[in-house]
Design an enzyme around this catalytic site. Structure first.
Site, PDB file in Angstrom:
ATOM      1  N   GLU A 143      -0.745   1.353  -5.572  1.00 20.28           N
ATOM      2  CA  GLU A 143      -0.327  -0.057  -4.774  1.00 20.28           C
ATOM      3  C   GLU A 143      -0.230  -1.360  -5.741  1.00 20.28           C
ATOM      4  O   GLU A 143      -1.362  -1.669  -6.335  1.00 20.28           O
ATOM      5  CB  GLU A 143      -1.522  -0.037  -3.625  1.00 20.28           C
ATOM      6  CG  GLU A 143      -1.472   1.128  -2.778  1.00 20.28           C
ATOM      7  CD  GLU A 143      -3.266   1.016  -2.236  1.00 20.28           C
ATOM      8  OE1 GLU A 143      -3.698   0.313  -1.904  1.00 20.28           O
ATOM      9  OE2 GLU A 143      -3.691   2.155  -2.091  1.00 20.28           O
TER      10      GLU A 143
ATOM     11  N   HIS B 200       0.679  -1.149   0.047  1.00 19.86           N
ATOM     12  CA  HIS B 200      -0.129   0.017   0.044  1.00 19.86           C
ATOM     13  C   HIS B 200       0.903   1.332   0.125  1.00 19.86           C
ATOM     14  O   HIS B 200       0.828   1.994   0.848  1.00 19.86           O
ATOM     15  CB  HIS B 200      -0.974  -0.070   1.191  1.00 19.86           C
ATOM     16  CG  HIS B 200      -1.972   0.944   1.343  1.00 19.86           C
ATOM     17  ND1 HIS B 200      -1.915   2.325   1.399  1.00 19.86           N
ATOM     18  CD2 HIS B 200      -3.330   0.569   1.149  1.00 19.86           C
ATOM     19  CE1 HIS B 200      -3.192   2.793   1.229  1.00 19.86           C
ATOM     20  NE2 HIS B 200      -4.058   1.804   1.258  1.00 19.86           N
TER      21      HIS B 200
END
Ligand code: TA6
Length: 294
Positions: free
Chosen positions: A261, A157
């Site tokens: 991500e 992330h």
């Protein structure tokens, strides 16, 4: 070295002696600096480095779940746990002569197994290459003794630091299908040119290319994201209203970050006992001559 609140804080320095460096807390990269010591990752000024709250910024690892459904915490629990330095990194190749690297390992506790009833070994190698490139390799092995397979979703992330979100473009996701978290997760198709940003975005692009570019106009810098074993890519900026609603996110900070991500979301990864999955992310920067509005 002992960092905040018990997290082991690890510093990687470029083996060639340049001042590029990477900081980690546990399995969470919180800083990646280039040879001019410019910070390339976003870390909120309001981030807490206090388990079990996730750190707002850097590269949280979402495992065993991306997103929020069922009884598991949003984005899984791996990012909120203590990892230990792994001095027996047998699964990793040894070709690391010109890299600075650290190997970490995370195994579930009894409490974790109440949330997600599986045994696994999650080995993470974080490496800093001679050109200042940052590489993360995750190896997840199913060590369930009684023959139980498991399935998981995953994401690195990554919070990129950008000068001004309104002058950022993302190349590589044009014309792809995506799930839109802001529109009841229906399937849409992206238009034909680079992504630009004028409002909140929260999209999961499916079957994306190995390489994605994030162009920062003001810095005349392009981030290059390369991935392996991770077919999807999530693009997120909370914009003003959502940013204000997060205690660990400064009101105006949304202007200076973008999450892109590398992920496996649409098709969960299934491992039989003894099987291992590998997911790799490599981040680098190159000068770019992009002019906004092109
Ligand atoms: O990656 C995008 C996303 O799933 C958004 O929906 C938003 O929830 C973001 O992750 C941050 O999640 P977190 O649990 O770290 O606050």
């Amino acid at each position: 070295c002992k960092g905040f609140n018990g997290y082991d804080k690890v510093l990687l320095r470029n083996p060639r002696g340049s001042s590029a460096e990477v900081y980690l807390y546990g399995g969470h990269v919180t800083s990646w600096k280039n040879e001019r010591r410019e910070e390339l990752l976003f870390l909120s000024s309001k981030a807490t480095l206090k388990p079990p709250k996730a750190i707002r910024g850097g590269i949280p690892i979402c495992f065993p779940q991306f997103g929020s459904h069922g009884t598991i915490d949003q984005h899984g629990f791996a990012r909120n746990r203590f990892w230990i330095i792994d001095n027996d990194p047998h699964p990793f190749p040894t070709n690391t002569s010109n890299k600075a690297f650290v190997d970490l390992i995370f195994k579930p506790s009894e409490a974790d197994m109440k949330i997600w009833p599986h045994n696994f070994e999650f080995r993470l190698r974080v490496a800093l290459g001679p050109g200042g490139e940052l590489m993360l390799t995750s190896r997840i092995r199913n060590t369930n003794p009684e023959g139980k397979p498991f399935s998981f979703t995953f994401a690195y992330h990554t919070y990129f630091s950008v000068s001004d979100i309104s002058e950022v473009r993302v190349e590589g996701l044009e014309t792809l299908d995506y799930l839109d978290n802001l529109q009841k997760k229906e399937l849409f198709t992206e238009q034909g040119d680079a992504l630009t940003f004028e409002s909140e975005v929260d999209k999961i692009y499916l079957s994306t290319p190995t390489k994605i570019a994030i162009l920062d106009h003001e810095k005349k810098r392009t981030f290059e994201l390369r991935k392996d074993g991770l077919p999807d890519a999530v693009v997120w900026n909370p914009w003003e209203k959502k940013a204000k609603a997060m205690a660990d996110f400064g009101d105006d900070e949304y202007k200076h970050m973008l999450c892109v991500e590398a992920a496996a979301v649409e098709m969960p990864i299934t491992l039989k006992p003894g099987e291992e999955w590998k997911g790799r992310l490599e981040l680098s920067t190159v000068p770019s001559s992009y002019c906004s509005g092109q």
